[in-house]
Write an enzyme that holds these catalytic residues in place. Structure first.
Site, PDB file in Angstrom:
ATOM      1  N   ASP A   1      -9.234 -16.493 -15.994  1.00 36.72           N
ATOM      2  CA  ASP A   1     -10.035 -16.981 -14.872  1.00 36.72           C
ATOM      3  C   ASP A   1     -11.130 -17.940 -15.349  1.00 36.72           C
ATOM      4  O   ASP A   1     -11.827 -17.654 -16.337  1.00 36.72           O
ATOM      5  CB  ASP A   1     -10.666 -15.767 -14.171  1.00 36.72           C
ATOM      6  CG  ASP A   1     -11.392 -16.133 -12.907  1.00 36.72           C
ATOM      7  OD1 ASP A   1     -10.756 -16.664 -11.983  1.00 36.72           O
ATOM      8  OD2 ASP A   1     -12.621 -15.896 -12.851  1.00 36.72           O
TER       9      ASP A   1
ATOM     10  N   ASP B   1       0.853  -1.195   0.000  1.00 31.49           N
ATOM     11  CA  ASP B   1       0.000   0.000   0.000  1.00 31.49           C
ATOM     12  C   ASP B   1       0.887   1.243   0.000  1.00 31.49           C
ATOM     13  O   ASP B   1       1.635   1.474   0.942  1.00 31.49           O
ATOM     14  CB  ASP B   1      -0.898  -0.035   1.246  1.00 31.49           C
ATOM     15  CG  ASP B   1      -1.677   1.254   1.448  1.00 31.49           C
ATOM     16  OD1 ASP B   1      -1.853   1.990   0.465  1.00 31.49           O
ATOM     17  OD2 ASP B   1      -2.097   1.512   2.594  1.00 31.49           O
TER      18      ASP B   1
ATOM     19  N   ASP C   1      -4.092   3.875   2.694  1.00 30.44           N
ATOM     20  CA  ASP C   1      -5.531   3.616   2.864  1.00 30.44           C
ATOM     21  C   ASP C   1      -5.815   2.172   3.275  1.00 30.44           C
ATOM     22  O   ASP C   1      -6.971   1.759   3.374  1.00 30.44           O
ATOM     23  CB  ASP C   1      -6.315   3.975   1.592  1.00 30.44           C
ATOM     24  CG  ASP C   1      -5.940   3.115   0.387  1.00 30.44           C
ATOM     25  OD1 ASP C   1      -5.041   2.259   0.525  1.00 30.44           O
ATOM     26  OD2 ASP C   1      -6.544   3.306  -0.684  1.00 30.44           O
TER      27      ASP C   1
ATOM     28  N   ASP D   1      -1.857  -1.257  -3.874  1.00 34.84           N
ATOM     29  CA  ASP D   1      -2.171  -0.495  -5.087  1.00 34.84           C
ATOM     30  C   ASP D   1      -1.044  -0.617  -6.107  1.00 34.84           C
ATOM     31  O   ASP D   1      -0.009  -1.241  -5.846  1.00 34.84           O
ATOM     32  CB  ASP D   1      -2.451   0.975  -4.742  1.00 34.84           C
ATOM     33  CG  ASP D   1      -1.397   1.559  -3.811  1.00 34.84           C
ATOM     34  OD1 ASP D   1      -0.198   1.357  -4.097  1.00 34.84           O
ATOM     35  OD2 ASP D   1      -1.758   2.207  -2.808  1.00 34.84           O
TER      36      ASP D   1
ATOM     37  N   ASP E   1      -5.024 -10.502 -15.494  1.00 33.40           N
ATOM     38  CA  ASP E   1      -6.022 -11.514 -15.150  1.00 33.40           C
ATOM     39  C   ASP E   1      -7.284 -11.227 -15.954  1.00 33.40           C
ATOM     40  O   ASP E   1      -7.903 -10.172 -15.796  1.00 33.40           O
ATOM     41  CB  ASP E   1      -6.320 -11.466 -13.646  1.00 33.40           C
ATOM     42  CG  ASP E   1      -6.689 -12.832 -13.090  1.00 33.40           C
ATOM     43  OD1 ASP E   1      -7.435 -13.557 -13.769  1.00 33.40           O
ATOM     44  OD2 ASP E   1      -6.247 -13.171 -11.979  1.00 33.40           O
TER      45      ASP E   1
ATOM     46  N   GLU F   1      -7.169 -21.091 -16.350  1.00 33.91           N
ATOM     47  CA  GLU F   1      -7.595 -21.776 -15.124  1.00 33.91           C
ATOM     48  C   GLU F   1      -8.677 -22.785 -15.525  1.00 33.91           C
ATOM     49  O   GLU F   1      -9.755 -22.401 -15.962  1.00 33.91           O
ATOM     50  CB  GLU F   1      -8.161 -20.769 -14.115  1.00 33.91           C
ATOM     51  CG  GLU F   1      -8.568 -21.437 -12.816  1.00 33.91           C
ATOM     52  CD  GLU F   1      -9.316 -20.514 -11.864  1.00 33.91           C
ATOM     53  OE1 GLU F   1      -9.240 -20.746 -10.648  1.00 33.91           O
ATOM     54  OE2 GLU F   1      -9.991 -19.563 -12.339  1.00 33.91           O
TER      55      GLU F   1
ATOM     56  N   ASN G   1      -0.270   4.496  -0.307  1.00 32.83           N
ATOM     57  CA  ASN G   1      -0.893   5.768   0.105  1.00 32.83           C
ATOM     58  C   ASN G   1      -1.596   5.707   1.460  1.00 32.83           C
ATOM     59  O   ASN G   1      -2.332   6.628   1.824  1.00 32.83           O
ATOM     60  CB  ASN G   1      -1.865   6.258  -0.983  1.00 32.83           C
ATOM     61  CG  ASN G   1      -3.002   5.274  -1.231  1.00 32.83           C
ATOM     62  OD1 ASN G   1      -3.092   4.244  -0.560  1.00 32.83           O
ATOM     63  ND2 ASN G   1      -3.861   5.580  -2.187  1.00 32.83           N
TER      64      ASN G   1
ATOM     65  N   HIS H   1      -3.955 -17.412  -4.809  1.00 32.20           N
ATOM     66  CA  HIS H   1      -4.879 -16.594  -4.024  1.00 32.20           C
ATOM     67  C   HIS H   1      -6.114 -17.366  -3.574  1.00 32.20           C
ATOM     68  O   HIS H   1      -6.874 -16.879  -2.743  1.00 32.20           O
ATOM     69  CB  HIS H   1      -5.313 -15.374  -4.843  1.00 32.20           C
ATOM     70  CG  HIS H   1      -6.074 -15.736  -6.074  1.00 32.20           C
ATOM     71  ND1 HIS H   1      -5.494 -16.407  -7.138  1.00 32.20           N
ATOM     72  CD2 HIS H   1      -7.373 -15.559  -6.418  1.00 32.20           C
ATOM     73  CE1 HIS H   1      -6.403 -16.605  -8.068  1.00 32.20           C
ATOM     74  NE2 HIS H   1      -7.551 -16.099  -7.663  1.00 32.20           N
ATOM     75  N   ASP H   2      -6.341 -18.559  -4.129  1.00 27.66           N
ATOM     76  CA  ASP H   2      -7.511 -19.371  -3.775  1.00 27.66           C
ATOM     77  C   ASP H   2      -7.151 -20.570  -2.900  1.00 27.66           C
ATOM     78  O   ASP H   2      -8.024 -21.379  -2.589  1.00 27.66           O
ATOM     79  CB  ASP H   2      -8.197 -19.905  -5.042  1.00 27.66           C
ATOM     80  CG  ASP H   2      -8.986 -18.833  -5.774  1.00 27.66           C
ATOM     81  OD1 ASP H   2      -9.410 -17.860  -5.125  1.00 27.66           O
ATOM     82  OD2 ASP H   2      -9.161 -18.970  -7.001  1.00 27.66           O
TER      83      ASP H   2
END
Length: 557
Positions: free
Chosen positions: A199, A21, A25, A29, A98, A255, A23, A330-331
């Site tokens: 995907d 990150d 928040d 990003d 992706d 995928e 910035n 990520h899964d």
């Protein structure tokens, strides 16, 4: 075998929300990725696959796209993305996008139009069906739990969503939809991207009869036989290749959950005219007889079944199609927690062993962010700490129906939730792990004090430096990329060993997957060979040796 740059690449997957990150928040990003490009170059990877960064309501963390030509506002601007491409290319790093085209967000302009009326020009962009006896058109369940159909009061019809109800499926039977997708792909290729990770691409073609599915567990029918590797999927991908992919020097990986060896050869055969490679998931799917509810189990994986599957894909695609090599994404849960041992006594050794086993195989290796540090599962104890739509929906569905005790389901989430892979990247040992100055969108794993990039960059014996060495070896030796694979010790309960062969060169990889010692007889032809890499300090590789827990080594002659 043809030589290609994508066969020789090492891919690093970035989950942008959790990477870095810039910035404050609390959300990763694009500028945060730019800040870390030198770290990635030092690691040695040369392709980045970045999970979706396009405009999205974030119902499924960006896999629900509401505008295919705009960058998601919390990640930055199109100028930031163009700078990321430029800066990555300056460092010799390619960028994969992706591509999510099985479904859109229900907030996409096409769907907003489609819902307006039955005769709207966009109606046929999605899959709408009339009720049958006042109910859903069939009994399909969605991949995230619940029904795969959602009723729309306005037009009194159902639309199909194989995932969340906010992810309506596109109707690929409609030629206009396909043309929209191809035009969008050209838009990004012309911007300079280097390829696509696609995907759930094996789901774009549905059986147009939409029959009921078999009810295997839970409350709903299985859509798989009618929506995965459907009747026209290869036709659509060949068309996509003709229209777009063949016109650019890009890398494509699909995928393809549930793919068989035969199907994989159709998708990614040397001359299939479709994709470069596919992700198959057989080795990360549960083979446990007790796993009544798919992945929701506390059973440990079955090593022999895992090994058999890995060997099968190596042997049967050899010379016919190209493998993707991965243990985490990520899964999936964190690979060291799942296939290794995240107990502090064994975490480093087993993380290095897993990397050795994977990176010496034939195929393109994928490193999921933090894997090169040995990041572990988060093991959240409270339901409110979980953010993943799949985890929360299944917890509710299975416990409300009395199919699973809440305590047991929490244990399943701790081991199997997708959020284990989505906790922020651990850059340093500070309270917020160097990820953000703000409040992170999901909790940080408290073990960042011990497991972080800053400490590993300073330690030449770290997991990071071990990955760096494996990656350098792959770039240096053609045998690691192109050599023929042959397994050893097929029936062994602890050892995964194999050889690679290219002309006169030979390579032997030996890995102990257990926390017990294991005996191994070094083949006579490898006596006196050079040790390319080892995760422990063994000096002698000769005759019968006793491997320590999670020991791994690679010999070369």
């Amino acid at each position: 075998m043809k030589k290609n740059w994508w066969k020789e690449s090492i891919v690093y997957q970035i989950y942008p929300k959790s990477f870095n990150d810039s910035n404050g928040d609390g959300i990763g990003d694009i500028r945060g990725i730019i800040e870390k490009l030198d770290y990635l170059k030092e690691l040695g990877v040369n392709v980045l696959w970045i999970s979706p960064m396009l405009e999205s309501p974030q119902d499924d963390n960006g896999y629900d796209i509401s505008d295919y030509r705009r960058i998601y506002k919390d990640y930055g601007t199109m100028q930031d993305y163009e700078e990321l491409l430029f800066q990555a290319h300056e460092r010799g790093i390619k960028v994969l996008m992706d591509l999510v085209v099985n479904h859109t967000s229900d907030e996409h302009q096409w769907f907003l139009e489609s819902k307006k009326s039955k005769d709207n020009p966009y109606r046929d962009y999605y899959i709408w069906k009339n009720p049958v006896n006042g109910k859903e058109p069939n009994n399909w369940g969605g991949a995230f739990g619940g029904s795969a159909w959602e009723y729309d009061n306005e037009t009194q019809m159902y639309y199909l969503h194989l995932f969340s109800k906010k992810q309506p499926d596109l109707n690929w039977e409609n030629e206009k939809v396909r043309q929209e997708v191809y035009d969008m792909m050209k838009f990004w290729c012309d911007k300079g991207i280097d390829g696509f990770r696609m995907d759930v691409i094996s789901m774009i073609s549905k059986d147009q009869a939409f029959p009921d599915g078999e009810v295997k567990s839970g409350l709903y029918g299985d859509f798989g036989p009618y929506s995965v590797h459907g009747p026209r999927v290869h036709e659509f991908l060949q068309e996509m290749n003709r229209e777009v992919l063949s016109k650019y020097d890009i890398m494509t990986v699909g995928e393809t959950s549930g793919v068989t060896i035969e199907e994989a050869q159709k998708y990614a055969g040397e001359d299939s005219g479709e994709l470069n490679m596919v992700f198959q998931f057989e080795h990360v799917e549960d083979t446990s007889p007790h796993a009544k509810f798919g992945k929701w189990t506390t059973d440990r994986y079955d090593f022999k079944a895992f090994k058999k599957t890995m060997i099968k894909w190596q042997e049967e695609l050899q010379g016919k199609a190209w493998n993707s090599l991965f243990l985490g994404n990520h899964d999936q849960p964190r690979s060291v927690s799942r296939f290794g041992n995240d107990n502090p006594a064994y975490r480093e050794t087993s993380a290095k062993m897993l990397a050795t086993c994977l990176h010496m195989m034939q195929g393109t290796p994928y490193v999921y962010q933090g894997e090169e540090l040995g990041m572990t599962n988060a093991y959240f104890h409270k339901l409110e700490d979980y953010k993943d739509i799949e985890s929360i929906q299944y917890y509710t569905e299975l416990t409300d129906a009395g199919l699973m005790e809440p305590d047991y389901m929490m244990k399943c989430l701790m081991l199997r939730s997708r959020d284990n892979a989505r906790t922020p990247m651990q850059w340093d040992g500070s309270e917020k792990a160097g990820f953000t100055d703000g409040e992170p969108w999901i909790k940080i794993n408290p073990n960042c004090k011990e497991i972080n990039a800053a400490s590993q960059l300073d330690d030449l014996d770290s997991i990071f430096h071990y990955y760096q060495k494996l990656i350098a070896l792959r770039k240096e030796k053609d045998i690691i990329v192109y050599g023929e694979f042959e397994p050893l010790c097929r029936e062994d309960d602890q050892i995964f060993a194999y050889t690679r062969k290219l002309d006169e060169e030979r390579l032997l990889t030996v890995c102990n997957f257990s926390e017990q010692s294991a005996e191994f007889e070094v083949p006579a032809e490898f006596e006196g060979s050079q040790c390319l890499i080892t995760n422990l300090d063994r000096k002698v590789f000769k005759g019968k040796i006793v491997l320590k827990p999670y020991e791994a080594f690679v010999l070369y002659k």
